[in-house]
Motif scaffolding. Structure first.
Motif, PDB file in Angstrom:
ATOM      1  N   ARG A   1       0.843  -1.209   0.000  1.00  0.00           N
ATOM      2  CA  ARG A   1       0.000   0.000   0.000  1.00  0.00           C
ATOM      3  C   ARG A   1       0.874   1.253   0.000  1.00  0.00           C
ATOM      4  O   ARG A   1       0.510   2.271  -0.599  1.00  0.00           O
ATOM      5  CB  ARG A   1      -0.924  -0.023   1.221  1.00  0.00           C
ATOM      6  CG  ARG A   1      -1.958  -1.138   1.162  1.00  0.00           C
ATOM      7  CD  ARG A   1      -2.943  -1.045   2.310  1.00  0.00           C
ATOM      8  NE  ARG A   1      -3.940  -2.114   2.233  1.00  0.00           N
ATOM      9  CZ  ARG A   1      -4.968  -2.238   3.056  1.00  0.00           C
ATOM     10  NH1 ARG A   1      -5.128  -1.366   4.030  1.00  0.00           N
ATOM     11  NH2 ARG A   1      -5.825  -3.230   2.918  1.00  0.00           N
TER      12      ARG A   1
ATOM     13  N   GLY B   1      -9.378   4.118  -1.235  1.00  0.00           N
ATOM     14  CA  GLY B   1      -9.866   5.291  -1.949  1.00  0.00           C
ATOM     15  C   GLY B   1     -11.285   5.622  -1.532  1.00  0.00           C
ATOM     16  O   GLY B   1     -11.775   5.165  -0.486  1.00  0.00           O
TER      17      GLY B   1
ATOM     18  N   GLY C   1     -10.027  -0.598   0.661  1.00  0.00           N
ATOM     19  CA  GLY C   1      -9.230  -1.378  -0.269  1.00  0.00           C
ATOM     20  C   GLY C   1      -9.016  -2.783   0.227  1.00  0.00           C
ATOM     21  O   GLY C   1      -9.335  -3.146   1.367  1.00  0.00           O
TER      22      GLY C   1
ATOM     23  N   ARG D   1       1.088   7.075  -6.391  1.00  0.00           N
ATOM     24  CA  ARG D   1      -0.217   7.726  -6.591  1.00  0.00           C
ATOM     25  C   ARG D   1      -1.072   6.914  -7.561  1.00  0.00           C
ATOM     26  O   ARG D   1      -1.702   7.454  -8.478  1.00  0.00           O
ATOM     27  CB  ARG D   1      -0.045   9.155  -7.102  1.00  0.00           C
ATOM     28  CG  ARG D   1       0.696  10.050  -6.109  1.00  0.00           C
ATOM     29  CD  ARG D   1       0.822  11.468  -6.647  1.00  0.00           C
ATOM     30  NE  ARG D   1       1.535  12.323  -5.693  1.00  0.00           N
ATOM     31  CZ  ARG D   1       1.784  13.615  -5.907  1.00  0.00           C
ATOM     32  NH1 ARG D   1       1.391  14.186  -7.049  1.00  0.00           N
ATOM     33  NH2 ARG D   1       2.434  14.319  -5.014  1.00  0.00           N
ATOM     34  N   TRP D   2      -1.085   5.613  -7.340  1.00  0.00           N
ATOM     35  CA  TRP D   2      -1.848   4.707  -8.194  1.00  0.00           C
ATOM     36  C   TRP D   2      -3.158   4.341  -7.496  1.00  0.00           C
ATOM     37  O   TRP D   2      -3.161   3.928  -6.329  1.00  0.00           O
ATOM     38  CB  TRP D   2      -1.027   3.451  -8.486  1.00  0.00           C
ATOM     39  CG  TRP D   2      -1.655   2.532  -9.479  1.00  0.00           C
ATOM     40  CD1 TRP D   2      -2.274   1.356  -9.235  1.00  0.00           C
ATOM     41  CD2 TRP D   2      -1.742   2.736 -10.885  1.00  0.00           C
ATOM     42  NE1 TRP D   2      -2.733   0.804 -10.383  1.00  0.00           N
ATOM     43  CE2 TRP D   2      -2.424   1.631 -11.428  1.00  0.00           C
ATOM     44  CE3 TRP D   2      -1.302   3.745 -11.751  1.00  0.00           C
ATOM     45  CZ2 TRP D   2      -2.676   1.493 -12.780  1.00  0.00           C
ATOM     46  CZ3 TRP D   2      -1.553   3.607 -13.090  1.00  0.00           C
ATOM     47  CH2 TRP D   2      -2.238   2.505 -13.598  1.00  0.00           C
ATOM     48  N   THR D   3      -4.273   4.468  -8.219  1.00  0.00           N
ATOM     49  CA  THR D   3      -5.593   4.225  -7.636  1.00  0.00           C
ATOM     50  C   THR D   3      -6.358   3.102  -8.323  1.00  0.00           C
ATOM     51  O   THR D   3      -7.520   2.857  -7.986  1.00  0.00           O
ATOM     52  CB  THR D   3      -6.434   5.510  -7.701  1.00  0.00           C
ATOM     53  OG1 THR D   3      -6.572   5.926  -9.065  1.00  0.00           O
ATOM     54  CG2 THR D   3      -5.801   6.610  -6.881  1.00  0.00           C
ATOM     55  N   GLU D   4      -5.746   2.429  -9.301  1.00  0.00           N
ATOM     56  CA  GLU D   4      -6.423   1.359 -10.034  1.00  0.00           C
ATOM     57  C   GLU D   4      -5.988  -0.007  -9.485  1.00  0.00           C
ATOM     58  O   GLU D   4      -4.935  -0.142  -8.849  1.00  0.00           O
ATOM     59  CB  GLU D   4      -6.095   1.450 -11.532  1.00  0.00           C
ATOM     60  CG  GLU D   4      -6.521   2.747 -12.190  1.00  0.00           C
ATOM     61  CD  GLU D   4      -8.027   2.904 -12.180  1.00  0.00           C
ATOM     62  OE1 GLU D   4      -8.727   1.867 -12.257  1.00  0.00           O
ATOM     63  OE2 GLU D   4      -8.502   4.051 -12.087  1.00  0.00           O
TER      64      GLU D   4
ATOM     65  N   ARG E   1      -6.850  -3.787  -4.737  1.00  0.00           N
ATOM     66  CA  ARG E   1      -7.455  -2.485  -5.000  1.00  0.00           C
ATOM     67  C   ARG E   1      -6.982  -1.506  -3.929  1.00  0.00           C
ATOM     68  O   ARG E   1      -7.150  -1.762  -2.724  1.00  0.00           O
ATOM     69  CB  ARG E   1      -8.977  -2.582  -4.976  1.00  0.00           C
ATOM     70  CG  ARG E   1      -9.660  -1.269  -5.353  1.00  0.00           C
ATOM     71  CD  ARG E   1     -11.153  -1.456  -5.487  1.00  0.00           C
ATOM     72  NE  ARG E   1     -11.779  -1.807  -4.226  1.00  0.00           N
ATOM     73  CZ  ARG E   1     -13.093  -2.057  -4.092  1.00  0.00           C
ATOM     74  NH1 ARG E   1     -13.874  -2.025  -5.168  1.00  0.00           N
ATOM     75  NH2 ARG E   1     -13.591  -2.365  -2.930  1.00  0.00           N
ATOM     76  N   PRO E   2      -6.371  -0.375  -4.311  1.00  0.00           N
ATOM     77  CA  PRO E   2      -5.849   0.578  -3.323  1.00  0.00           C
ATOM     78  C   PRO E   2      -6.995   1.228  -2.535  1.00  0.00           C
ATOM     79  O   PRO E   2      -8.141   1.297  -2.996  1.00  0.00           O
ATOM     80  CB  PRO E   2      -5.092   1.605  -4.164  1.00  0.00           C
ATOM     81  CG  PRO E   2      -4.896   0.953  -5.497  1.00  0.00           C
ATOM     82  CD  PRO E   2      -6.060   0.032  -5.684  1.00  0.00           C
TER      83      PRO E   2
ATOM     84  N   ALA F   1       0.772   4.155  -2.791  1.00  0.00           N
ATOM     85  CA  ALA F   1       0.576   5.551  -2.397  1.00  0.00           C
ATOM     86  C   ALA F   1       1.709   6.430  -2.939  1.00  0.00           C
ATOM     87  O   ALA F   1       1.477   7.572  -3.379  1.00  0.00           O
ATOM     88  CB  ALA F   1       0.486   5.655  -0.868  1.00  0.00           C
TER      89      ALA F   1
END
Length: 594
Positions: free
Chosen positions: A68, A135, A140, A75-78, A132-133, A72
């Motif tokens: 995680r 968000g 997640g 900066r990946w959110t997918e 999944r991060p 972070a």
């Protein structure tokens, strides 16, 4: 350095002139990479395996936190593929932590899992897991999907024997790290074994190369050459050294330390001389200028020699309420049977209420400090050698003047005629005297009458008395008493001379009331005595018959007594004339003859 440069050139040729740009995070003995390339789960695993690793496996919470952190930082959110999959033909197991899935890297599955939603229960298709991060959609976690569906990123994991720290620089410059798994990065907190560092100095001098390969005496790894690279003269920033910079003729500047300190692995900084290596103390060791100091863990005290540790007997201070047992490094409190630990660290003891547990005793339970005692309800007694309660047969003590009936937990008295139940039903007492005012019965009561025989008077027949007896007849009459009912009533007897006058006999009810027998209003119809109805009815009938027979005997005795008194009375004296009657005279014929 001249002999090292051909080796570094071979490494560069083997790895190519460049490397893939990816986010890297190295810690402990593993590196994790985030690759922003759309691919299926199978193709992503092939890419990781080609570089010497596998899709990332997550075996603990700390490892999940590193992934995680990597997402972070990037900066990946997918979602990104992980190395967790369920092959076709195997079924999802909802009761297992990994739900029947397994890590592609192998090894023990472990008990850690981080499912954000339960995987679809199936046995027919292959399923793969993505991370999944956190968000807006939630905290997640893991989610499953078909292995053929593409995802925009995947995570790889590479394991190594050890890591090197940052490469020290004496002057200004930049370092580019070429990792063994083909990723080029300028931002590494630690570099795995086999990493090649290319330095570009700002001074414009030649670009030195270093490789992480040399194991230290303590088991760690270091750069070779150790640095600091981009050297300058000792007059410029002390040659990049923390304490001393040595610059001899024909030699590059090198760093050194003051007495009591040693040069660190980066060959630029200095550390206090390790007087504690090897550890001279039984416990802990702390390095001091010119020496060391030993310490002991809690529960131990420093020995007289200043190096050893001896156990402290904490039980001597009496920390426990009941019992204390000393153990190495501490102590344990114990409570006596019937008590349980209470308070901080279980040092106090409180009584256990055994009666709060069901079925502790068959009837009554009495809690006492440290134990309990069983008791029986009134009317029961303890069975010898056991806790069960047996009924006491109170009738064996003959507590009643009459019959006694025992039942579970008590008894009751069946009172005879002339007695009444006590208030508790466990005794009989004589009944009080019958009041004088007894109501008369409306039933007809027969009379018994008698008369005293009387002698008739003398009847004059004529003025003369003839020798012929023609009318002297003794006369006497008496009436026989008659009874018209089974219960007689005595009336007043006519007074006769010489006989005392009898007083009036009081009325008797049609059904005599026997003392001690139940009547209306005394609970004759209660449930408590309903079982004794036939017996009480028998007493009722027998008592009534006895009363009737007594009244009849009294009446007959009174009549007999009257008759005897009348016979004893003497009649008036009789004369010879009483047997004759007077005949009227006939006139004599004077001188006439027939």
């Amino acid at each position: 350095m001249a002999t090292l440069r051909p080796l570094l050139l071979l490494l560069l040729l083997a790895r190519g002139c460049g490397g893939e740009d990816a986010e890297v995070l190295c810690a402990d003995s593993a590196c994790y990479t985030l690759h922003r390339t759309e691919s299926s789960w199978k193709s992503a695993q092939e890419r990781c395996w080609k570089n010497g690793g596998n899709l990332a496996a997550v075996g603990s919470a700390s490892e999940a936190a590193r992934l995680r952190e990597l997402l972070a930082t990037a900066r990946w959110t997918e979602p990104a593929w992980l190395g967790l999959a369920l092959p076709k033909g195997q079924c999802v197991q909802p009761q297992e932590p990994l739900r029947g899935f397994s890590w592609v890297a192998g090894g023990e599955p472990g008990n850690f899992s981080d499912w954000t939603s339960e995987p679809a229960v199936t046995c027919l298709s292959a399923r793969c897991v993505a991370l999944r991060p956190p968000g807006p959609h939630g905290p997640g976690g893991w989610l499953d999907r078909t292995c053929r569906s593409p995802l925009p990123a995947f995570l790889c994991k590479f394991s190594f024997q050890g890591m090197c720290g940052l490469l020290p620089l004496a002057g200004r410059g930049t370092v580019a790290y070429q990792t063994p798994f083909g990723v080029r990065s300028a931002h590494l907190a630690a570099a795995p074994l086999g990493t090649l560092a290319e330095v570009e100095c700002d001074s414009g001098r030649h670009s030195p190369l270093a490789v992480c390969k040399v194991p230290l005496a303590g088991g760690g790894f270091a750069w070779h050459p150790p640095g600091p690279l981009c050297p300058v003269t000792c007059g410029h920033r002390n040659g990049g050294c923390q304490q001393r910079c040595l610059d001899g003729p024909g030699q590059s500047p090198r760093c050194a330390c003051h007495p009591g300190y040693v040069l660190a692995a980066d060959m630029a900084s200095c550390l206090p001389e390790d007087s504690c290596h090897p550890n001279p103390c039984q416990g802990s060791c702390r390095t001091l200028p010119g020496g060391f100091e030993c310490g002991c863990e809690p529960g131990y005290a420093l020995a007289a020699d200043g190096r050893g540790c001896s156990d402290v007997d904490e039980c001597e201070s009496g920390p426990c309420q009941h019992q204390c047992r000393n153990i190495p490094g501490g102590f344990q409190c114990h409570c006596r049977p019937g008590y349980r630990p209470a308070g901080p660290a279980g040092r106090r003891c409180e009584d256990v209420d055994e009666c709060a547990h069901p079925h502790s005793c068959p009837q009554l339970c009495i809690n006492i400090p440290g134990s309990f005692r069983c008791a029986c309800r009134p009317g029961f007694q303890r069975q010898p050698g056991g806790d069960s309660c047996l009924d006491v047969d109170e009738c064996l003590r003959d507590p009643c003047p009459g019959a006694c009936r025992n039942f579970l937990g008590g008894y009751e008295c069946l009172c005879p005629p002339g007695f009444l139940w006590d208030g508790d039903g466990h005794g009989c007492s004589p009944r009080e005297a019958i009041p004088n005012a007894i109501p008369e019965s409306s039933s007809s009561i027969p009379q018994i009458s008698s008369s005293i025989p009387q002698s008739s008077g003398i009847t004059p027949q004529s003025s003369g008395i003839t020798p012929q007896s023609s009318g002297i007849i003794p006369q006497s009459s008496s009436s026989i008493p008659q009874s018209s009912s089974s219960i007689p009533q005595l009336q007043s007897v006519p007074q006769t001379s010489g006989i005392p006058r009898t007083t009036r006999i009081p009325w008797t009810t049609s059904i005599p009331r026997t003392l001690g027998m139940p009547t209306a209003g005394l609970g004759a119809g209660s449930d408590e005595h309903s079982a004794d109805g036939p017996r009480l009815l028998l007493y009722y009938i027998v008592g009534s018959l006895v009363a009737i027979l007594l009244l009849l005997a009294f009446a007959l005795a009174l009549v007999a007594c009257r008759k005897r008194a009348a016979k004893k009375e003497k009649p008036p004296a009789k004369t010879a004339a009483d047997n004759y009657c007077w005949v009227p005279e006939q006139p004599e014929g004077r001188g006439e003859r027939r």
